[in-house]
Write a protein that holds these residues in place. Structure first.
Motif, PDB file in Angstrom:
ATOM      1  N   SER A 281       0.822  -1.214   0.000  1.00  0.00           N
ATOM      2  CA  SER A 281       0.000   0.000   0.000  1.00  0.00           C
ATOM      3  C   SER A 281       0.857   1.265   0.000  1.00  0.00           C
ATOM      4  O   SER A 281       0.448   2.296  -0.514  1.00  0.00           O
ATOM      5  CB  SER A 281      -0.957   0.003   1.197  1.00  0.00           C
ATOM      6  N   HIS A 282       2.055   1.183   0.577  1.00  0.00           N
ATOM      7  CA  HIS A 282       2.996   2.309   0.569  1.00  0.00           C
ATOM      8  C   HIS A 282       3.368   2.677  -0.866  1.00  0.00           C
ATOM      9  O   HIS A 282       3.354   3.852  -1.258  1.00  0.00           O
ATOM     10  CB  HIS A 282       4.237   1.921   1.368  1.00  0.00           C
ATOM     11  N   TYR A 283       3.680   1.658  -1.669  1.00  0.00           N
ATOM     12  CA  TYR A 283       4.114   1.898  -3.049  1.00  0.00           C
ATOM     13  C   TYR A 283       2.924   2.209  -3.960  1.00  0.00           C
ATOM     14  O   TYR A 283       3.073   2.971  -4.931  1.00  0.00           O
ATOM     15  CB  TYR A 283       4.915   0.693  -3.552  1.00  0.00           C
ATOM     16  N   ALA A 284       1.769   1.643  -3.638  1.00  0.00           N
ATOM     17  CA  ALA A 284       0.552   1.991  -4.395  1.00  0.00           C
ATOM     18  C   ALA A 284       0.262   3.474  -4.227  1.00  0.00           C
ATOM     19  O   ALA A 284      -0.152   4.159  -5.168  1.00  0.00           O
ATOM     20  CB  ALA A 284      -0.624   1.153  -3.899  1.00  0.00           C
ATOM     21  N   LYS A 285       0.491   3.968  -3.021  1.00  0.00           N
ATOM     22  CA  LYS A 285       0.247   5.379  -2.722  1.00  0.00           C
ATOM     23  C   LYS A 285       1.214   6.269  -3.509  1.00  0.00           C
ATOM     24  O   LYS A 285       0.821   7.289  -4.077  1.00  0.00           O
ATOM     25  CB  LYS A 285       0.424   5.593  -1.219  1.00  0.00           C
ATOM     26  N   ILE A 286       2.474   5.879  -3.557  1.00  0.00           N
ATOM     27  CA  ILE A 286       3.462   6.642  -4.331  1.00  0.00           C
ATOM     28  C   ILE A 286       3.067   6.660  -5.803  1.00  0.00           C
ATOM     29  O   ILE A 286       3.146   7.701  -6.478  1.00  0.00           O
ATOM     30  CB  ILE A 286       4.879   6.064  -4.146  1.00  0.00           C
ATOM     31  N   ASN A 294       2.513  14.288  -9.851  1.00  0.00           N
ATOM     32  CA  ASN A 294       2.944  14.938  -8.614  1.00  0.00           C
ATOM     33  C   ASN A 294       4.095  14.191  -7.965  1.00  0.00           C
ATOM     34  O   ASN A 294       4.336  13.021  -8.258  1.00  0.00           O
ATOM     35  CB  ASN A 294       1.775  15.017  -7.617  1.00  0.00           C
ATOM     36  N   HIS A 295       4.779  14.875  -7.056  1.00  0.00           N
ATOM     37  CA  HIS A 295       5.813  14.254  -6.250  1.00  0.00           C
ATOM     38  C   HIS A 295       5.165  13.727  -4.969  1.00  0.00           C
ATOM     39  O   HIS A 295       4.264  14.354  -4.412  1.00  0.00           O
ATOM     40  CB  HIS A 295       6.916  15.256  -5.891  1.00  0.00           C
ATOM     41  N   TYR A 296       5.644  12.601  -4.495  1.00  0.00           N
ATOM     42  CA  TYR A 296       5.154  12.071  -3.224  1.00  0.00           C
ATOM     43  C   TYR A 296       5.592  13.026  -2.121  1.00  0.00           C
ATOM     44  O   TYR A 296       6.773  13.364  -2.018  1.00  0.00           O
ATOM     45  CB  TYR A 296       5.717  10.674  -2.985  1.00  0.00           C
ATOM     46  N   PRO A 297       4.651  13.495  -1.281  1.00  0.00           N
ATOM     47  CA  PRO A 297       4.974  14.569  -0.335  1.00  0.00           C
ATOM     48  C   PRO A 297       5.879  14.177   0.825  1.00  0.00           C
ATOM     49  O   PRO A 297       6.520  15.029   1.428  1.00  0.00           O
ATOM     50  CB  PRO A 297       3.597  14.994   0.180  1.00  0.00           C
ATOM     51  N   PHE A 303      14.448   8.812  -6.705  1.00  0.00           N
ATOM     52  CA  PHE A 303      14.117   7.907  -7.808  1.00  0.00           C
ATOM     53  C   PHE A 303      12.781   7.188  -7.575  1.00  0.00           C
ATOM     54  O   PHE A 303      12.231   6.577  -8.497  1.00  0.00           O
ATOM     55  CB  PHE A 303      15.239   6.886  -8.041  1.00  0.00           C
ATOM     56  N   PHE A 304      12.216   7.242  -6.378  1.00  0.00           N
ATOM     57  CA  PHE A 304      10.898   6.655  -6.140  1.00  0.00           C
ATOM     58  C   PHE A 304       9.809   7.433  -6.884  1.00  0.00           C
ATOM     59  O   PHE A 304       8.707   6.932  -7.065  1.00  0.00           O
ATOM     60  CB  PHE A 304      10.570   6.656  -4.642  1.00  0.00           C
ATOM     61  N   ASN A 305      10.098   8.656  -7.285  1.00  0.00           N
ATOM     62  CA  ASN A 305       9.097   9.494  -7.944  1.00  0.00           C
ATOM     63  C   ASN A 305       9.056   9.317  -9.458  1.00  0.00           C
ATOM     64  O   ASN A 305       8.489  10.143 -10.158  1.00  0.00           O
ATOM     65  CB  ASN A 305       9.341  10.964  -7.588  1.00  0.00           C
ATOM     66  N   ILE A 306       9.644   8.248  -9.953  1.00  0.00           N
ATOM     67  CA  ILE A 306       9.518   7.912 -11.370  1.00  0.00           C
ATOM     68  C   ILE A 306       8.095   7.399 -11.618  1.00  0.00           C
ATOM     69  O   ILE A 306       7.583   6.580 -10.848  1.00  0.00           O
ATOM     70  CB  ILE A 306      10.542   6.836 -11.773  1.00  0.00           C
TER      71      ILE A 306
END
Length: 513
Positions: A281-286, A294-297, A303-306
C-alpha cells in the motif's frame, strides 16, 4: 502437538537482551535516551520504544509492551512457537543485571562472520530442491558464488554481500517441525549485528529491473517459475517488510555501475497477507501521486518518484474469496440495488485483506467497516458478523449515491489519510476490471513458494479428463507412467506400465460421448 514450556524456560528466554533481539531483526535505536532510560526505534515514527535496563519494549500505537517473546510476536511477525524457537536458536546475551545500561547509548557492534561451515551441503540441497522445489541449477550457482552456504547445524545461510564482503546473513533451518495446528515450521533468524536495512540479493546480467520478495526462498521460487525473469535482473529479499531495504538495494546497485536498475520497474512480490498488503500500500500510494504528475509529499528517495515505478507482483493479489463475493451479492439483492462491486471490494482488500480478523492491511492505519486500531490480539469475526459488516458497507454506499469517497470517509482520521486511502482503493478498483479472479479461499496462495509447490504438484499429478481418450493419450505421451494419477489410468482399464506405454487413443471418428 503443541509443546508446553515451563515458567522457568520462558523466564530464561525472556532474559535475552532485547536490544540484541531488536538488532537481529533489523531494528536500530535513536541515540537519545529519555528520563525513563528508554530509546525510540528508528523509522517507526516514535511508535516503538525499548528500555534496556528493564529489558522491555513498549508499542505506543498498540498500547502494549513486554519482554522479548512478546516483542518478536509484535514486531517480528512470529507466532509464539516461532518466537520461542528463535530465542533458543540464537545465542543472545542474557540481560539479568546491567548497571547503568539505561544511561548508555547503544552502539551496534560490527558484523562478525563466525559461522562454522559444513563441507557437506546435502541438507541445504535437499531442503531447497526436494522440499521447496527450487531450481537445482540456481542452487548450484548460488553455492558457487558463496551467496548461500550450510553451517554445521544444518542451517542454510543467506549471505548479505557487498562486493566480496559479507555484511550480514539470514538463517533458515532445514529440519521441519510442526506447530500446534499441524503446520510445517522451520527455524528462521538473522545473524547478530547484520547490516540493518539491507538483505540477501543476487543478480544476473546487467539489471534493469528489481524483484523484491520477503524471503530468499520466495525469490528462488519466482526465479524457478519465470524463465523471462532471469536475465538483466536483480532479486532482493528484505527478510521481512522494510521499506528502507528496497531503497538501499537500488542505491547499492547504482553504486556498482548498474545505473539502469529501475528502468523496467521495481516489482513488489511480498506475501499475500496483512503485512505484505500493508507494505504494498505504501508503493501503491506513491504510484497514485506520480501517475498524476505529482511528487510524493513524504520523504522518499528521489528515484521513487519515477512515474509508475512500482509494479504489483504479489501472488493472488487480485483474487477475491468466493464467499465474500456471495455476501456482497446477497446484500445488493436484499436492497434491490445493482452496481459494480469492484470499488467496494478494493476498499475491503486494503482494510483487512478479506480476512475474518480485524487486522489492518494498509499503511495509513485506515479503517471504517472491517478493521480496528492495532491490538495485541486482533478481533476475530464470525461469518454472520462479516455478513453484517458487508451489509452495512453496501447500505452506506447506496445511501451515499454510490459515492465511494463520501461512503468511506472516516472523521477519526485526518483529511490526507482519508484521501490517500480513497486514492489507492480507486486505483485497485480500476485494476480489478481486468484482473479480478474469484477463488475458493483455500485456493488463494500466500507466497511464491506456495505457487511453485502447487505447480509442481499439478505436473506430478496431472488432472486428466479420463472420458476423453485423446486427452489421456496426450498425457501419456508427455508424462511418465508413475506421474499419472492411478485412478485416471484405472478408469480406462490400464493397470500397469506396459499397458500404459502401449496405449494409443482411437481415431477421433470412433470417439463417442
Amino acid at each position: 502437538m503443541f509443546k508446553k514450556y515451563s515458567q522457568e524456560e520462558l523466564k530464561f528466554l525472556n532474559s535475552s537482551d532485547i536490544i540484541q533481539v531488536a538488532s537481529s531483526i533489523g531494528i536500530e535505536l535513536e541515540p537519545a535516551v529519555d528520563r525513563h532510560g528508554s530509546q525510540r526505534a528508528k523509522g517507526t515514527n516514535g511508535k516503538l520504544s525499548l528500555n534496556s535496563s528493564m529489558n522491555r519494549f513498549w508499542d505506543f500505537e498498540r498500547e502494549t509492551g513486554g519482554y522479548p517473546i512478546d516483542f518478536l510476536m509484535t514486531w517480528g511477525g512470529k507466532t509464539f512457537t516461532e518466537s520461542v524457537q528463535y530465542l533458543q536458536e540464537n545465542e543472545f546475551s542474557k540481560n539479568t543485571s546491567i548497571p547503568n545500561r539505561s544511561k548508555q547509548t547503544f552502539e551496534r557492534k560490527p558484523f562478525v562472520y563466525d559461522f562454522q561451515i559444513s563441507p557437506d551441503k546435502s541438507n541445504l540441497k535437499n531442503y531447497l530442491v526436494n522440499e521447496r522445489k527450487v531450481s537445482s541449477k540456481l542452487v548450484d550457482k548460488l553455492l558457487q558464488a558463496r551467496l548461500i552456504d550450510q553451517d554445521v547445524r544444518g542451517n542454510i545461510l543467506f549471505h548479505y554481500k557487498k562486493g566480496r564482503k559479507v555484511v550480514g546473513a539470514a538463517k533458515n533451518g532445514t529440519y521441519i517441525k510442526y506447530d500446534e495446528n499441524g503446520k510445517k515450521i522451520t527455524f528462521k533468524g538473522i545473524a547478530p549485528n547484520s547490516e540493518p536495512h539491507f538483505g540477501f540479493h543476487f543478480s544476473f546480467g546487467k539489471p534493469t529491473k528489481l524483484y523484491i520478495q520477503e524471503a530468499p526462498i520466495d525469490a528462488f521460487s519466482f526465479f524457478t517459475l519465470n524463465p523471462n525473469a532471469r536475465r538483466d535482473v536483480m532479486y532482493g529479499s528484505t527478510i521481512g517488510v522494510k521499506h528502507e531495504t528496497v531503497a538501499n538495494f537500488v542505491k547499492y546497485a547504482q553504486s556498482n555501475g548498474y545505473t539502469d536498475i529501475v528502468r523496467d520497474g521495481i516489482f513488489i512480490g511480498t506475501d499475500n497477507d496483512f503485512a505484505g498488503i500493508k507494505f504494498w500500500s505504501h508503493y501503491a500510494k506513491i504510484n497514485t501521486f506520480t501517475e498524476a504528475g505529482n511528487h510524493y509529499p513524504k520523504s522518499v528517495p528521489e528515484f521513487f518518484n519515477i512515474k509508475s515505478l512500482f509494479r504489483n507482483n504479489i501472488p493472488d493479489f487480485y483474487s477475491v474469496p468466493k464467499e465474500i463475493i456471495s455476501m456482497y451479492q446477497e446484500s445488493m439483492e436484499a436492497l434491490g440495488a445493482h452496481f459494480d462491486l469492484k470499488p467496494l471490494l478494493a476498499v475491503h482488500k486494503y482494510e483487512t485483506n478479506f480476512s475474518f480478523e480485524k487486522r489492518l492491511a494498509n499503511e495509513d492505519g485506515y479503517f471504517k467497516f472491517f478493521g480496528e486500531r492495532p491490538q495485541k490480539v486482533s478481533t476475530h469475526v464470525s461469518i454472520e458478523e462479516m455478513r453484517e459488516m458487508i451489509n452495512s458497507f453496501v447500505s452506506s454506499y447506496v445511501e451515499n449515491g454510490q459515492d465511494l469517497a463520501k461512503t468511506i470517509y472516516n472523521p477519526v482520521f485526518k483529511g490526507r489519510e482519508n484521501e490517500n486511502f480513497v486514492a489507492i482503493a480507486k486505483e485497485l478498483g480500476i485494476e480489478y476490471q481486468d484482473k479480478l479472479v474469484v477463488k475458493n479461499r483455500e485456493e488463494i496462495v500466500k507466497d511464491w513458494n506456495d505457487v511453485l509447490q502447487k505447480k509442481v504438484q499439478q505436473i506430478n499429478t496431472p488432472v486428466i479428463n479420463v472420458s476423453n481418450t485423446k486427452e489421456l493419450g496426450h498425457a501419456l505421451e508427455n508424462f511418465d507412467y508413475n506421474q499419472i494419477a492411478k485412478q485416471d489410468l484405472k478408469a480406462v482399464g490400464i493397470t500397469n506400465r506396459a499397458e500404459a506405454m502401449a496405449f494409443t487413443p482411437p481415431p477421433e471418428a470412433e470417439m463417442s460421448l
